[in-house]
Structures are given as structure tokens and as C-alpha cells.
Design an enzyme around this catalytic site. Structure first.
Site, short mmCIF file in Angstrom:
data_model
loop_
_atom_site.label_atom_id
_atom_site.label_comp_id
_atom_site.label_asym_id
_atom_site.label_seq_id
_atom_site.Cartn_x
_atom_site.Cartn_y
_atom_site.Cartn_z
N SER A 100 0.81 -1.21 0.00
CA SER A 100 0.00 0.00 0.00
C SER A 100 0.85 1.27 0.00
O SER A 100 1.85 1.36 0.70
CB SER A 100 -0.91 0.00 1.23
OG SER A 100 -1.63 1.21 1.31
N GLY B 238 -3.82 3.87 0.83
CA GLY B 238 -4.78 4.02 1.91
C GLY B 238 -6.01 4.82 1.50
O GLY B 238 -5.90 5.84 0.82
N ILE C 214 4.14 11.12 3.97
CA ILE C 214 3.07 11.59 3.08
C ILE C 214 1.83 11.96 3.88
O ILE C 214 1.12 12.91 3.57
CB ILE C 214 2.72 10.51 2.02
CG1 ILE C 214 3.96 10.15 1.18
CG2 ILE C 214 1.59 11.00 1.12
CD1 ILE C 214 4.55 11.29 0.40
N ASN D 24 -4.92 -0.44 8.06
CA ASN D 24 -3.67 0.20 8.46
C ASN D 24 -3.79 0.73 9.88
O ASN D 24 -4.29 1.84 10.10
CB ASN D 24 -3.32 1.33 7.49
CG ASN D 24 -2.03 2.03 7.87
OD1 ASN D 24 -1.34 1.63 8.80
ND2 ASN D 24 -1.71 3.10 7.16
N CYS E 40 -2.04 4.16 11.91
CA CYS E 40 -2.59 5.52 11.96
C CYS E 40 -2.67 6.00 13.41
O CYS E 40 -2.97 5.22 14.31
CB CYS E 40 -3.99 5.55 11.36
SG CYS E 40 -4.09 5.05 9.63
N THR F 276 8.64 -0.34 -1.87
CA THR F 276 9.57 0.70 -2.31
C THR F 276 10.25 0.38 -3.64
O THR F 276 10.54 1.27 -4.42
CB THR F 276 10.64 0.94 -1.21
OG1 THR F 276 9.97 1.36 -0.02
CG2 THR F 276 11.64 1.99 -1.61
#
Length: 301
Positions: free
Chosen positions: A20, A45, A70, A125, A128, A264
Site C-alpha cells: 500500500s 490508503g 506523506i 492500516n 494511523c 519501495t
């Protein structure tokens, strides 16, 4: 030769997906990658409302990887369902939507909206920050992990994958909490928290001060954590963290992951996922391995 894997009742044609935040929703990569060849596409996300993300600069290169802050910028679930989902439905690869939120209610709203869609799986996720708990990430407290998993499962129509944070004392305890909460699978690891300072400007490189470290530098940590979790719970695992080549991917599978996510590597090699799939297939042929299941968790046997 069988490369199919089954995760929580969902069959993938091979054990490779995207991580993601590194592949968008596949739209940007579709000129370089035949998405039909992937086991699954994991989206960036998706939140209940649009998020603008953090201030810039929010990317920095480091030795053996990169830092990103980000801030999960995205247009929100409604735009995703109208724009991105119809695009993904054109392909045979499974669709995994990564869900993010600032409160448990945020997560549940997205999960509920996706309930009757063509999405195959949900990846939650939990790195967070939980705004109701003073900004501590959901995934850093096992009790919070179990609680949010239980709540999300009430709304989910698809299998739920809890994405675990490595920024904890004991990753196995977090995984056990996700399992206790009813998770169908786990994925790990998310990024490690890092920092970079510009010694000439005498200031932080990232506007956010800290960011998530990803890339080859974190792979040994990720492989160790996947192996720990594989020996602690019975759920299927999607392993990730610094996978650049098929050899890297095989380490995760042998450590106990049922599938892997390439992240990545997509930034400097858009075809990385396809090369990983091809490399695994060639390794199996060379070593007379008929079924990918012979590889998965083999070091634990």
C-alpha cells in the site's frame, strides 16, 4: 507447477501483491505492468473523507531506503469507488483495499461502504494515529488492536487483514491481539519510524520531523518479525519490508509468509513485481518444486 495461494478463502494465482502507498490503485503503473499477472493489487490508503496529507518536504532518501511522511493523502472512499474501483475490476488480480482512519468510526465507515463492492479483501492500516487516544497509533497497543479488529469485523463483508506496525516491543503480542479480535490474516511490517537531519541547514529534512523508513535497510527486521508471528499465530501472513528481488521474496515465504508485498522497489523499478513472480517460478522449476506450499514456512519445519 502450482503457484496459487489461499488467504482467508481468497485464492490468488500467485503469492505477490503490491504494498500500500507504493502503487496507487495500479492506474499509474498499468502502462508498465500487466496487472492480470499479479496475485493481487493492494491500493493506497483509503479514508472516509479526503485527506490532504502532511506538509512538504515529505520524502527523503536514506542509506538503503527512504523516509516518507506523506500522511496518507487520498481523495476519500467515495472517489475511490467511483474512479479507481471500476478500473481495477477490469483485471483478474484480486483487489485489496487499504483502509485508514483517525478513529474507529472512520475505519468502520469505509469498511461498511465497501461491503457490497467488488473488493476482495480489506487491509486495515493500524499504524494511523488514534486521535481519541492522544495520537498513539492503534497498532502500538495490543488491547487497541483487539478492540478495533473486533469492531471492524462487525461491518466487514470481506476478509480482514490487519497490517501490523513494527514500532512495538513485541510484534507477536500484537499479532495475537489481532487474531483474538477475529482477523482473517495479518500483513507485516509497516514502516519503521525514522528521522533525518540536514547538517548544513541544521534542521529536519522532513517537515513532519519523523517519517516511515522503508526499503532494503529494513528487510532483516521484517523477515525476523514475520518469522516470529508465523510461530505465534495460525493466521495467514502477507510479508513485506524491503523486498527488491525474488530472492528477498523467497526469504519471507520461507520464514512463514503465505504471500508477499513489494513496495519501495516499485519506485525505482516499475516492473519489480513481475520480476519477483518470474524469479519465484524459475526457482521452483530449477529446484523441482511442484507446489509453492513446499516453500512456505519451510525453515520452521
Amino acid at each position: 507447477m502450482n503457484t496459487k495461494v489461499n488467504i482467508a478463502g481468497i485464492e490468488w494465482q500467485n503469492p505477490v501483491t503490491t504494498a500500500s502507498g507504493t502503487f496507487g490503485s495500479g492506474i499509474e503503473y498499468s502502462d508498465y505492468v500487466d496487472l492480470n499477472k499479479l496475485g493481487a493489487v493492494t491500493t493506497k490508503g483509503v479514508s472516509s473523507i479526503p485527506w490532504t496529507g502532511n506538509q512538504t518536504p515529505r520524502i527523503a532518501e536514506t542509506y538503503g531506503g527512504m523516509l516518507n511522511a506523506i500522511g496518507l493523502q487520498n481523495p476519500g472512499v467515495d472517489v475511490f469507488m467511483k474512479r479507481d474501483l471500476p478500473f481495477l475490476k477490469k483485471y483478474t488480480s484480486k483487489i485489496i483495499v487499504n483502509v485508514c482512519g483517525k478513529t474507529t468510526e472512520d475505519y468502520c465507515e469505509v469498511v461498511e461502504k465497501l461491503g457490497d463492492s467488488s473488493v476482495d479483501m480489506l487491509e486495515i492500516n493500524i499504524s494511523c494515529p488514534n486521535v481519541k487516544e492522544g495520537g498513539i497509533a492503534f497498532g502500538q497497543n495490543p488491547c487497541s488492536v483487539e478492540a478495533i479488529t473486533k469492531e471492524i469485523k462487525k461491518y466487514a463483508h470481506q476478509p480482514v487483514i490487519m497490517k501490523l506496525s513494527p514500532n512495538v516491543t513485541d510484534i507477536a503480542e500484537t499479532a495475537k491481539a489481532a487474531e483474538a479480535g477475529g482477523a482473517d490474516a495479518v500483513s507485516l511490517i509497516n514502516t519503521l519510524t525514522g528521522m533525518k537531519i540536514d547538517i548544513h541547514k541544521r534542521k529536519f529534512v522532513l517537515a513532519n520531523k519523523t517519517g516511515g523508513l522503508s526499503g532494503p535497510a529494513i528487510k532483516p527486521v521484517a523477515v525476523r518479525m514475520v518469522n516470529q508471528v508465523a510461530n505465534a499465530i495460525k493466521l495467514p501472513i502477507i510479508g513485506m519490508g524491503g523486498i527488491m528481488t525474488w530472492e528477498d521474496a523467497l526469504e519471507f515465504l520461507m520464514a512463514g509468509a503465505t504471500a508477499v508485498a513489494v513496495g519501495t522497489a516499485n519506485f525505482n523499478n516499475p516492473r519489480a513485481t513481475l520480476e519477483v513472480i518470474q524469479g519465484i517460478e524459475e526457482y521452483m522449476k530449477k529446484n523441482n518444486i511442484d507446489d509453492i506450499l513446499e516453500i512456505i514456512g519451510c525453515v520452521n519445519q
